[in-house]
Motif scaffolding. Structure first.
Motif, PDB file in Angstrom:
ATOM      1  N   GLY A   1      12.127  72.085  44.394  1.00  0.00           N
ATOM      2  CA  GLY A   1      12.523  73.345  43.778  1.00  0.00           C
ATOM      3  C   GLY A   1      12.284  74.484  44.746  1.00  0.00           C
ATOM      4  N   CYS A   2      12.913  75.608  44.504  1.00  0.00           N
ATOM      5  CA  CYS A   2      12.652  76.746  45.377  1.00  0.00           C
ATOM      6  C   CYS A   2      12.756  78.036  44.603  1.00  0.00           C
ATOM      7  CB  CYS A   2      13.609  76.756  46.564  1.00  0.00           C
ATOM      8  SG  CYS A   2      15.093  77.684  46.309  1.00  0.00           S
ATOM      9  N   ASP A   3      12.019  79.031  45.071  1.00  0.00           N
ATOM     10  CA  ASP A   3      12.147  80.384  44.548  1.00  0.00           C
ATOM     11  C   ASP A   3      12.814  81.201  45.627  1.00  0.00           C
ATOM     12  OD1 ASP A   3      10.797  79.835  42.193  1.00  0.00           O
ATOM     13  OD2 ASP A   3       8.867  80.010  43.226  1.00  0.00           O
ATOM     14  N   MET A   4      13.763  81.984  45.206  1.00  0.00           N
ATOM     15  CA  MET A   4      14.485  82.775  46.187  1.00  0.00           C
ATOM     16  C   MET A   4      14.450  84.218  45.745  1.00  0.00           C
ATOM     17  SD  MET A   4      17.916  81.746  48.046  1.00  0.00           S
ATOM     18  CE  MET A   4      19.211  81.982  46.885  1.00  0.00           C
ATOM     19  N   HIS A   5      14.281  85.101  46.748  1.00  0.00           N
ATOM     20  CA  HIS A   5      14.364  86.522  46.440  1.00  0.00           C
ATOM     21  C   HIS A   5      15.691  87.036  46.924  1.00  0.00           C
ATOM     22  CE1 HIS A   5      13.629  90.843  47.488  1.00  0.00           C
ATOM     23  NE2 HIS A   5      13.482  90.814  46.178  1.00  0.00           N
ATOM     24  N   MET A   6      16.404  87.686  46.022  1.00  0.00           N
ATOM     25  CA  MET A   6      17.727  88.168  46.379  1.00  0.00           C
ATOM     26  C   MET A   6      17.770  89.669  46.192  1.00  0.00           C
ATOM     27  SD  MET A   6      21.263  86.713  44.948  1.00  0.00           S
ATOM     28  CE  MET A   6      21.659  87.885  43.690  1.00  0.00           C
TER      29      MET A   6
ATOM     30  N   ASP B   1      21.389  76.217  47.337  1.00  0.00           N
ATOM     31  CA  ASP B   1      22.692  76.383  46.730  1.00  0.00           C
ATOM     32  C   ASP B   1      22.617  76.238  45.212  1.00  0.00           C
ATOM     33  OD1 ASP B   1      25.395  76.858  47.281  1.00  0.00           O
ATOM     34  OD2 ASP B   1      25.809  74.825  46.566  1.00  0.00           O
ATOM     35  N   SER B   2      21.609  75.501  44.741  1.00  0.00           N
ATOM     36  CA  SER B   2      21.540  75.247  43.308  1.00  0.00           C
ATOM     37  C   SER B   2      20.925  76.410  42.546  1.00  0.00           C
ATOM     38  CB  SER B   2      20.715  73.990  43.059  1.00  0.00           C
ATOM     39  OG  SER B   2      19.350  74.309  43.239  1.00  0.00           O
ATOM     40  N   CYS B   3      20.416  77.412  43.257  1.00  0.00           N
ATOM     41  CA  CYS B   3      19.835  78.556  42.555  1.00  0.00           C
ATOM     42  C   CYS B   3      20.928  79.217  41.729  1.00  0.00           C
ATOM     43  CB  CYS B   3      19.269  79.564  43.550  1.00  0.00           C
ATOM     44  SG  CYS B   3      17.796  78.982  44.345  1.00  0.00           S
ATOM     45  N   ASP B   4      20.635  79.444  40.481  1.00  0.00           N
ATOM     46  CA  ASP B   4      21.666  80.021  39.622  1.00  0.00           C
ATOM     47  C   ASP B   4      21.824  81.499  39.951  1.00  0.00           C
ATOM     48  OD1 ASP B   4      19.126  80.304  38.914  1.00  0.00           O
ATOM     49  OD2 ASP B   4      19.423  80.231  36.752  1.00  0.00           O
ATOM     50  N   ALA B   5      23.028  81.858  40.377  1.00  0.00           N
ATOM     51  CA  ALA B   5      23.259  83.232  40.793  1.00  0.00           C
ATOM     52  C   ALA B   5      23.385  84.108  39.564  1.00  0.00           C
ATOM     53  CB  ALA B   5      24.522  83.310  41.630  1.00  0.00           C
ATOM     54  N   PRO B   6      22.623  85.166  39.503  1.00  0.00           N
ATOM     55  CA  PRO B   6      22.761  86.080  38.355  1.00  0.00           C
ATOM     56  C   PRO B   6      24.006  86.937  38.527  1.00  0.00           C
ATOM     57  CG  PRO B   6      21.184  86.954  39.879  1.00  0.00           C
ATOM     58  CD  PRO B   6      21.618  85.650  40.457  1.00  0.00           C
ATOM     59  N   ASP B   7      24.373  87.582  37.474  1.00  0.00           N
ATOM     60  CA  ASP B   7      25.505  88.493  37.558  1.00  0.00           C
ATOM     61  C   ASP B   7      25.012  89.789  38.189  1.00  0.00           C
ATOM     62  OD1 ASP B   7      27.805  89.803  37.299  1.00  0.00           O
ATOM     63  OD2 ASP B   7      27.558  90.262  35.159  1.00  0.00           O
TER      64      ASP B   7
ATOM     65  N   LEU C   1      15.250  84.233  41.924  1.00  0.00           N
ATOM     66  CA  LEU C   1      16.055  83.090  41.505  1.00  0.00           C
ATOM     67  C   LEU C   1      15.236  81.834  41.685  1.00  0.00           C
ATOM     68  CD1 LEU C   1      19.286  83.903  43.510  1.00  0.00           C
ATOM     69  CD2 LEU C   1      18.504  84.921  41.395  1.00  0.00           C
ATOM     70  N   GLU C   2      15.623  80.788  40.941  1.00  0.00           N
ATOM     71  CA  GLU C   2      14.973  79.514  41.198  1.00  0.00           C
ATOM     72  C   GLU C   2      15.982  78.397  41.054  1.00  0.00           C
ATOM     73  OE1 GLU C   2      11.786  79.495  38.511  1.00  0.00           O
ATOM     74  OE2 GLU C   2      12.982  79.028  36.761  1.00  0.00           O
ATOM     75  N   GLY C   3      15.743  77.327  41.748  1.00  0.00           N
ATOM     76  CA  GLY C   3      16.633  76.189  41.701  1.00  0.00           C
ATOM     77  C   GLY C   3      15.819  74.918  41.808  1.00  0.00           C
ATOM     78  N   MET C   4      16.438  73.827  41.390  1.00  0.00           N
ATOM     79  CA  MET C   4      15.731  72.539  41.399  1.00  0.00           C
ATOM     80  C   MET C   4      16.757  71.439  41.626  1.00  0.00           C
ATOM     81  SD  MET C   4      12.650  71.279  40.841  1.00  0.00           S
ATOM     82  CE  MET C   4      11.643  72.197  39.709  1.00  0.00           C
TER      83      MET C   4
END
Lengths: 397, 444
Positions: free
Chosen positions: B184-189, B143-149, B122-125
């Protein structure tokens, strides 16, 4: 699996001549083939195979034993049932059917289930409870203590039990006290004078034999020191069962004549003993008057200062608990002041040695006012003095 | 997602409580074995001088005081198939460990490999509010990372910020306090099946133990089996277990990809059992003692007695050569490794700067596996063992304990997760307002 069909001798046909395990090298010039290696006997599982192995897999050990261990494991020694023999009879006709033994009932093979290694829910919970520190401490320390206290309390609740216990304790105490090493059989009072020694032995009032456990040396010492003649006492139980009492007596330095009689007084003013007659201790100076022993130090100084007068001295009298009178023979008195008595006395002694003051017809030398020493003459001396003065002055009356 | 946030925070608080109390259990519920270690915190002063324990392994925070292992029951593919059976296995392991530690534990951190783990990047900015990046900004950007389905009935197991960007600069580990405009951030979910997790939690609850944390087996196995520079430069850890094979890719000390295969050592055993027509337990024994993947000439000559007590004398007298056994095992192992290769290709592992692959887990102990893996996965393959932690019994130092050793590390030094940061105020405030509105509607 039928045990009868299996030939035990055929079970372990050695594939190679017997060799010790460690000495095998391959390729082997004799044999050319490595020996067959056993995979080990699978565990005795009665569960259906469909139930998945992990329930049963480590029948003996987990993790699985290495090969040498498996080989060393004793072969499953199952009791071979005796082969059923027909009854030994000559013929069928002669056979008594009633005597035919019942065929031995082979018990139906109970499934040889290996025990489930997992604890039951209850076991697990109890185990966890046991591992809880509070519970553990309570069970290991609190509970035994409660038990012991409860038992002891219950037993002691009965009157006769308590009596029994106290009786036992007393008996044991007595037994210990009466051991020979604790017995004291005699008293040895060491004192300067035998009268004091005798008096101390009597006042201590110890009846022999007595155990050291019953001797209260501190109290005995106080008793001994309560005697006037004793200044200090040392008590000690010596080996051999001797109670040794060493007495340091008071040394009398003066005699005090009070209203009742004569008392010996030591240097601190403490009473030493009763004195029957003055003549018994003619060497000691005499003091008299109320409160005289309290000022014995001053009295001793005065006595020493009156050295040249000693042959004539009778004693010292405390007047009004305030000042001293020195009494000489022929009724002469030296009245000393309350303050500076020593100086006044020295002046009188000096006067006496220079002018023989006291050998004259003087009743009293009054030094109470140091600035105005006064002489009191006898009546004859006074008359003579008056006559002399009138002769000098020529006065007739 | 807020429920998850709350539950994960609740678990985190439980974990902190347990660590303050000093004792916590870590559990690995696997297909082949259930392992449990009990950790005591605040007892060790770190490794002694000259003990050979390096800085990375110096897990000074804790010491293992109890260990219990039992064979797993009722677990298939890392998921509970028979709850009662699994509960018994968990009880056995826990009781053994508690007995060794002479203490009881009430909290356990759990690792598992089932539940069809899927990983997402995921990524957010966001715009930075003040001139410097604050903790609040980081919470906002996470929190701004767009959550995938992630699909119905699935839950987030890990959500770790992997990388931060500030304006034009990337690769920041910790942007707090730095000046910039856009963060911005990259997140691993990592998402898992909710039911699988619920089952595991319920199973532990039935054993009177609270779950104080959950970790994915590929993640913790990677943490234990990869050495520091491998984690830094990029490497894949392949944990070959009994029922599942998991793989995780690490770079810059963060897991960026994880996946699980429902294939493992049990399938090899199953092949042997089916082809030789022997019980499963015997097949496991044959595999453990004589298994391999590389046949040599000597193996043709080595006869292995299969043994058995079926009652059929001829059947119990059978022998098999070792090369036959290897011939049965090898295709299945190859299949597993090829499947792993496919997953790595999908993940884009060949774009990483370093392509080290570390094999660990119980099935990686098959002799000759490293040679076979090198032919399928590439040349940079090594067999990995978990790092050393103080107090770990010798029997639990093998590669089959990689996951649980990694879990110890995870318990002592957890990496930042999304829920470790406070939720931003504007979302937080929405709920009480809504509740107040509902109350008004209900009552007036």
């Amino acid at each position: 699996m039928s045990a009868l069909t299996r030939d035990p001798s055929a079970r372990r046909a050695p594939a190679a001549p017997a060799r010790t395990r460690g000495t095998w090298h391959w390729p082997d010039p004799v044999e050319g083939m490595p020996p067959t290696v056993s995979a080990g006997t699978p565990p005795e599982s009665e569960l259906p195979i469909a139930a998945r192995w992990p329930v049963e897999m480590p029948a003996r050990a987990w993790p699985p034993m290495p090969e040498p261990e498996v080989a060393r494991r004793p072969a499953a020694a199952q009791p071979q049932p005796e082969p059923m023999l027909p009854p030994a009879v000559a013929s069928v006709a002669a056979m008594d059917w009633a005597e035919i033994p019942e065929p031995p009932v082979t018990p139906a093979r109970t499934p040889n289930r290996t025990r489930d290694p997992s604890p039951s829910r209850l076991t697990y919970r109890l185990n966890r409870l046991w591992l809880t520190p509070t519970v553990r401490h309570f069970v290991r320390i609190g509970l035994p203590m409660l038990l012991i206290a409860g038992l002891a309390g219950g037993w002691l609740a009965r009157e006769d039990n308590r009596a029994l216990l106290t009786g036992l304790v007393t008996q044991a105490q007595d037994w210990i006290k009466q051991q020979p090493m604790f017995q004291v059989t005699s008293i040895d009072v060491q004192s300067r004078s035998p009268e004091v020694a005798e008096g101390v032995a009597r006042i201590l009032g110890v009846t022999f034999p007595v155990s050291t456990w019953d001797l209260d040396l501190g109290r005995l010492r106080q008793t001994a020191e309560a005697l006037d003649a004793v200044e200090r006492a040392w008590l000690q139980v010596r080996s051999g069962g001797v109670l040794e009492v060493r007495i340091e007596e008071r040394v009398p330095v003066m005699i005090w004549r009070n209203g009742v009689g004569l008392d010996l007084i030591d240097a601190t003013g403490h009473r030493v003993a009763r004195l029957a007659t003055r003549a018994a201790r003619a060497d000691l100076p005499l003091i008299a008057g109320e409160g005289a022993p309290d000022e014995i130090a001053e009295a001793r100084l005065l006595w020493a200062a009156a050295g040249p007068l000693h042959p004539r001295l009778r004693g010292l009298v405390r007047i009004g608990q305030r000042r001293w009178d020195m009494v000489l023979d022929r009724g002469q008195r030296i009245l000393l002041p309350a303050e500076g008595a020593l100086g006044a006395l020295e002046r009188v002694v000096a006067l006496d040695s220079a002018q023989q003051l006291l050998s004259r017809d003087v009743v009293a030398v009054d030094m109470r006012n140091p600035a105005r020493p006064t002489l009191r003459l006898t009546g004859d001396a006074m008359t003579e003095l008056t006559r002399n003065r009138s002769m000098q002055t020529g006065a007739v009356n | 997602m807020t429920d998850l946030y709350q539950s994960q925070r609740a678990m985190r608080n439980l974990r902190r409580q347990a660590m303050q109390r000093g004792v916590i259990a870590v559990m690995d519920i696997g297909t082949f074995k259930v392992a449990c270690l009990i950790l005591k915190f605040g007892v060790s002063d770190g490794p002694r001088d000259g003990s050979g324990v390096g800085s990375m392994a110096g897990q000074a925070a804790f010491r293992v005081i109890g260990a219990g292992t039992t064979c797993s029951r009722g677990v298939r593919f890392g998921e509970i198939a028979a709850m009662r059976e699994t509960e018994r296995a968990v009880r056995t392991a826990l009781q053994n460990a508690q007995k060794m530690a002479q203490t009881r534990v009430d909290h356990a951190i759990l690792t598992f490999s089932g539940g069809d783990m899927r990983s997402y990047g995921l990524e957010g900015m966001v715009e930075v509010e003040s001139e410097r990046v604050s903790e609040h900004d980081i919470a906002r950007v996470l929190d701004s990372c767009d959550a995938p389905d992630i699909g119905h009935g699935r839950e987030v197991l890990h959500a770790q910020p992997v990388n931060f960007l500030l304006d034009h600069r990337s690769g920041l580990a910790d942007p707090r306090g730095q000046a910039g405009q856009r963060l911005g951030c990259d997140m691993h979910m990592l998402s898992v099946d909710t039911d699988v997790v619920q089952n595991l939690v319920h199973c532990l609850k039935r054993c009177d133990v609270e779950v104080a944390g959950l970790a994915a087996a590929p993640y913790v196995a990677g943490r234990a089996a990869l050495v520091e520079d491998e984690q830094e430069l990029g490497a894949a850890a392949i944990d070959m277990g009994g029922g599942t094979t998991t793989l995780s890719i690490f770079i810059k000390r963060h897991m960026i990809y994880a996946d699980t295969l429902r294939l493992g050592g049990d399938h090899v055993t199953g092949d042997i059992a089916k082809l030789l027509k022997i019980p499963y337990s015997t097949a496991e024994r044959l595999k453990t003692f004589y298994g391999g993947v590389q046949a040599t000439g000597q193996d043709d000559r080595q006869q292995i007695e299969i043994g058995g007590e079926s009652g059929d004398w001829d059947k119990d007298r059978r022998t098999v050569t070792r090369s036959e056994l290897i011939g049965i095992m090898r295709p299945r192992v190859e299949e597993i490794l090829e499947e792993v290769r496919a997953r790595l290709d999908v993940a884009g592992f060949d774009h990483l700067p370093s392509q080290q692959i570390v094999l660990t887990g119980g099935s990686s102990q098959i002799p000759g596996l490293d040679g076979l893996a090198a032919r399928i996965l590439g040349q940079q393959v090594r067999l990995g063992r978990p790092i050393r932690v103080p107090g770990l019994p010798q029997a639990a130092t093998g590669p089959d304990y990689a996951a649980i050793v990694g879990l110890c590390q995870y318990a002592a030094h957890p990496q930042d997760e999304w829920w470790d940061f406070d939720i931003p105020a504007q979302r937080f405030a929405a709920k009480p307002l809504k509740r107040a509105m509902k109350w008004f509607r209900d009552n007036w």
